[in-house]
Design a protein around this motif. Structure first.
Motif, PDB file in Angstrom:
ATOM      1  N   VAL A 146      13.146   9.128  -8.889  1.00 60.73           N
ATOM      2  CA  VAL A 146      13.844   9.688  -7.735  1.00 60.73           C
ATOM      3  C   VAL A 146      12.859   9.795  -6.594  1.00 60.73           C
ATOM      4  O   VAL A 146      11.712  10.222  -6.800  1.00 60.73           O
ATOM      5  N   ASP A 147      13.292   9.433  -5.399  1.00 57.30           N
ATOM      6  CA  ASP A 147      12.457   9.731  -4.238  1.00 57.30           C
ATOM      7  C   ASP A 147      13.339   9.927  -3.014  1.00 57.30           C
ATOM      8  O   ASP A 147      14.379   9.279  -2.854  1.00 57.30           O
ATOM      9  N   VAL A 148      12.884  10.851  -2.161  1.00 57.35           N
ATOM     10  CA  VAL A 148      13.641  11.184  -0.962  1.00 57.35           C
ATOM     11  C   VAL A 148      13.396  10.170   0.154  1.00 57.35           C
ATOM     12  O   VAL A 148      14.182  10.081   1.097  1.00 57.35           O
ATOM     13  N   GLY A 177       7.766   8.164  -5.917  1.00 61.45           N
ATOM     14  CA  GLY A 177       6.855   7.502  -4.970  1.00 61.45           C
ATOM     15  C   GLY A 177       6.946   5.995  -5.016  1.00 61.45           C
ATOM     16  O   GLY A 177       7.991   5.389  -4.773  1.00 61.45           O
ATOM     17  N   SER A 178       5.818   5.375  -5.376  1.00 59.73           N
ATOM     18  CA  SER A 178       5.780   3.914  -5.404  1.00 59.73           C
ATOM     19  C   SER A 178       6.207   3.361  -6.763  1.00 59.73           C
ATOM     20  O   SER A 178       6.151   2.158  -6.979  1.00 59.73           O
ATOM     21  N   GLY A 179       6.569   4.260  -7.703  1.00 59.59           N
ATOM     22  CA  GLY A 179       7.160   3.791  -8.958  1.00 59.59           C
ATOM     23  C   GLY A 179       6.199   3.540 -10.105  1.00 59.59           C
ATOM     24  O   GLY A 179       6.550   2.841 -11.056  1.00 59.59           O
ATOM     25  N   THR A 180       5.020   4.143 -10.061  1.00 53.44           N
ATOM     26  CA  THR A 180       4.043   3.889 -11.127  1.00 53.44           C
ATOM     27  C   THR A 180       4.599   4.276 -12.501  1.00 53.44           C
ATOM     28  O   THR A 180       4.446   3.537 -13.481  1.00 53.44           O
ATOM     29  N   THR A 181       5.274   5.427 -12.573  1.00 49.18           N
ATOM     30  CA  THR A 181       5.829   5.851 -13.867  1.00 49.18           C
ATOM     31  C   THR A 181       6.889   4.861 -14.351  1.00 49.18           C
ATOM     32  O   THR A 181       6.953   4.528 -15.537  1.00 49.18           O
ATOM     33  N   THR A 229       5.113  12.986 -13.888  1.00 50.05           N
ATOM     34  CA  THR A 229       5.265  13.010 -12.434  1.00 50.05           C
ATOM     35  C   THR A 229       4.037  13.570 -11.738  1.00 50.05           C
ATOM     36  O   THR A 229       3.239  14.294 -12.348  1.00 50.05           O
ATOM     37  N   SER A 230       3.893  13.220 -10.458  1.00 47.15           N
ATOM     38  CA  SER A 230       2.890  13.894  -9.623  1.00 47.15           C
ATOM     39  C   SER A 230       3.589  14.340  -8.345  1.00 47.15           C
ATOM     40  O   SER A 230       3.939  13.512  -7.500  1.00 47.15           O
ATOM     41  N   PRO A 231       3.823  15.637  -8.201  1.00 48.02           N
ATOM     42  CA  PRO A 231       4.495  16.137  -6.997  1.00 48.02           C
ATOM     43  C   PRO A 231       3.580  15.985  -5.782  1.00 48.02           C
ATOM     44  O   PRO A 231       2.364  15.842  -5.934  1.00 48.02           O
ATOM     45  N   PRO A 270       0.825  -1.213   0.000  1.00 50.79           N
ATOM     46  CA  PRO A 270       0.000   0.000   0.000  1.00 50.79           C
ATOM     47  C   PRO A 270       0.860   1.265   0.000  1.00 50.79           C
ATOM     48  O   PRO A 270       1.945   1.295   0.593  1.00 50.79           O
ATOM     49  N   TYR A 271       0.346   2.268  -0.676  1.00 52.54           N
ATOM     50  CA  TYR A 271       1.040   3.555  -0.764  1.00 52.54           C
ATOM     51  C   TYR A 271      -0.052   4.583  -1.025  1.00 52.54           C
ATOM     52  O   TYR A 271      -0.733   4.521  -2.059  1.00 52.54           O
ATOM     53  N   LEU A 272      -0.223   5.491  -0.097  1.00 53.23           N
ATOM     54  CA  LEU A 272      -1.279   6.490  -0.238  1.00 53.23           C
ATOM     55  C   LEU A 272      -0.784   7.625  -1.123  1.00 53.23           C
ATOM     56  O   LEU A 272       0.257   8.206  -0.855  1.00 53.23           O
TER      57      LEU A 272
HETATM   58  C1  LIG Z   1       2.458  12.300  -4.943  1.00 54.42           C
HETATM   59  S1  LIG Z   1       3.816  11.304  -4.477  1.00 54.42           S
HETATM   60  C2  LIG Z   1       4.247  10.501  -5.987  1.00 54.42           C
HETATM   61  C3  LIG Z   1       3.459   9.245  -6.199  1.00 54.42           C
HETATM   62  C4  LIG Z   1       3.778   8.541  -7.499  1.00 54.42           C
HETATM   63  N1  LIG Z   1       3.255   9.279  -8.635  1.00 54.42           N
HETATM   64  C5  LIG Z   1       3.210   7.138  -7.503  1.00 54.42           C
HETATM   65  O1  LIG Z   1       2.420   6.779  -8.366  1.00 54.42           O
HETATM   66  O2  LIG Z   1       3.534   6.376  -6.577  1.00 54.42           O
HETATM   67  C6  LIG Z   1       5.124  12.424  -4.217  1.00 54.42           C
HETATM   68  C7  LIG Z   1       6.452  11.798  -3.800  1.00 54.42           C
HETATM   69  O3  LIG Z   1       7.437  12.854  -3.746  1.00 54.42           O
HETATM   70  C8  LIG Z   1       8.409  12.469  -2.787  1.00 54.42           C
HETATM   71  N2  LIG Z   1       9.209  13.641  -2.420  1.00 54.42           N
HETATM   72  C9  LIG Z   1       8.901  14.648  -1.566  1.00 54.42           C
HETATM   73  N3  LIG Z   1       9.912  15.524  -1.486  1.00 54.42           N
HETATM   74  C10 LIG Z   1      10.899  15.078  -2.300  1.00 54.42           C
HETATM   75  C11 LIG Z   1      12.206  15.547  -2.642  1.00 54.42           C
HETATM   76  N4  LIG Z   1      12.698  16.648  -2.091  1.00 54.42           N
HETATM   77  N5  LIG Z   1      12.936  14.823  -3.529  1.00 54.42           N
HETATM   78  C12 LIG Z   1      12.446  13.678  -4.069  1.00 54.42           C
HETATM   79  N6  LIG Z   1      11.214  13.178  -3.767  1.00 54.42           N
HETATM   80  C13 LIG Z   1      10.454  13.867  -2.899  1.00 54.42           C
HETATM   81  C14 LIG Z   1       7.591  11.877  -1.658  1.00 54.42           C
HETATM   82  O4  LIG Z   1       8.380  11.031  -0.836  1.00 54.42           O
HETATM   83  C15 LIG Z   1       6.491  11.129  -2.428  1.00 54.42           C
HETATM   84  O5  LIG Z   1       6.825   9.769  -2.567  1.00 54.42           O
END
Ligand SMILES: C[S@@+](CC[C@H](N)C(=O)[O-])C[C@H]1O[C@@H](n2cnc3c(N)ncnc32)[C@H](O)[C@@H]1O
Length: 373
Positions: free
Chosen positions: A87-89, A69-73, A257-259, A39-41
């Motif tokens: 990339v994810d933090v 995020g969870s890597g959908t792209t 992407t989705s920020p 799961p990933y919200l």
């Molecule tokens: C809306 S989610 C992306 C979800 C993704 N589209 C998916 O389908 O799983 C935004 C993501 O941005 C990451 N994020 C936040 N700040 C970041 C940063 N400074 N650098 C890289 N990733 C960051 C968060 O950890 C989160 O996983």
């Protein structure tokens, strides 16, 4: 007339082709193969990524997602025959992405997962395990013992990351929480409770073994299913760190992407159990838009600066005029400024209706697709 950076949001048309109802896009499709490994919200529906790649990046050979995020792209890039870089933090998100996108010898993977389950079956807890305060608080003693035992097996196997994801998914289900509050439970639930979801009295779980078994087999089946549809050759790369600062490599043919939305979700906190169990590094101070920072004008200004920093960095890694496709609910109308600061120009913007399934988050919800270059 070509839209400009300050085009008004209220005037946007809803694109029916991207506004699926439950009947158009049932849950089993939205959660196909590896998309349901954990799961990933706050993730995309994979069909949206498919449609956006087809529409805006038809010629792309590689795709970047700086908020992956969870890597959908990444998964949909591989499925459509492209390389994907994400990339994810948040460290756990990177583990999850790697597990979803790695290539496997399925025979070896099955052998290892079944072997770990055999050892789990033989496990007989005689002594309380060495845990930490979080595990003691959030898991019943037997569940904690089973999880900690499974964790102790992980380093014996080549597919350790797959087992880590099985472990954390089981841990999420085995927490002392109500069935209707799995995303962000505040307090452990000890003892019976009235369950709104099941409309009966329920009890928090006391064991984890059945979840470990179920998810190990489900993970194997999902990885196998993905291996049948992913294109041969394309690869995924996962970069862990702050996307404002990392060297993103490239050049890439485009971004999908989705920020994060400002003040909505804490991306580290939603997988707290994973950080506690796996001992992952917590970098929440670099997380943009985190809910815990709220939506004060200072928090919003920091968000705009931070997200602009990510897109400016991503722009450096793109081929000239490569499309940057962003999915966002921008009700504060921040993105014209974000993109301006990043040196990108909005080319198109349209809206999609989001079908929200759960009664607890009722109400109309829209997202915009912004295409910039
Ligand atoms: C809306 S989610 C992306 C979800 C993704 N589209 C998916 O389908 O799983 C935004 C993501 O941005 C990451 N994020 C936040 N700040 C970041 C940063 N400074 N650098 C890289 N990733 C960051 C968060 O950890 C989160 O996983």
């Amino acid at each position: 007339m070509a839209p400009t950076q300050d085009v008004l949001y209220r005037e946007l048309d809803v694109d029916p082709a991207l506004s699926w109802s439950e009947r158009d896009l049932p849950e089993r499709e939205r959660t196909k193969h590896v998309h349901r490994l954990h799961p990933y919200l706050g993730k995309f529906v994979p069909q949206l990524v498919e449609a956006l790649i087809d529409r805006h990046l038809p010629q792309a050979k590689n795709v970047l997602d700086p908020f992956a995020g969870s890597g959908t792209t990444l998964v949909q890039s591989l499925e459509s025959g492209r390389d994907g870089t994400g990339v994810d933090v948040a460290a756990f998100n990177c583990v999850l992405m790697r597990v979803k996108t790695a290539e496997y010898n399925l025979f070896a993977l099955e052998h290892e997962l079944r072997d770990s389950l055999r050892r789990l079956e033989a496990f007989d807890s005689v002594r309380p395990p060495r845990t930490n305060a979080y595990i003691d608080r959030w898991f019943a003693p037997q569940a904690a013992a089973e999880l900690v035992f499974y964790r102790s097996l992980i380093d014996d196997y080549e597919h350790a990351d797959v087992m880590r994801v099985v472990l954390t998914r089981a841990a999420r289900s085995a927490r002392r929480t109500t069935h209707f509050d799995l995303d962000f439970p505040r307090e452990p639930q000890i003892g019976e409770y009235w369950c709104h979801k099941h409309r009966k009295t329920c009890r928090p779980v006391e064991r984890a073994e059945h979840f470990l078994r179920r998810y190990a087999l489900d993970t194997l089946a999902r990885i196998r299913e993905f291996s049948r549809v992913r294109a041969r050759g394309p690869e995924a790369t996962v970069l862990h760190g702050d996307a404002r600062e990392l060297d993103l490599g490239g050049p890439y043919d485009g971004v999908v992407t989705s920020p994060p939305y400002p003040g909505l979700i804490d991306y580290h906190e939603q997988h707290r159990y994973a950080y506690e169990l796996l001992g992952l590094q917590d970098a929440r101070k670099h997380e943009l838009g985190a809910a815990e920072r709220g939506t004060s004008s200072k928090a919003i200004a920091d968000y705009v600066e931070g997200v602009a920093g990510v897109f400016a960095n991503a722009r450096e890694a793109l081929r000239p005029r490569a499309p940057v496709v962003i999915v966002i609910n921008d009700r504060r109308e921040l993105y014209p400024e974000v993109l301006d600061r990043a040196g990108l120009t909005i080319e198109t913007r349209y809206r999609r209706h989001v079908n929200r399934r759960t009664g607890r988050r009722a109400g109309e919800f829209f997202e915009d697709v912004i295409v910039a270059r």
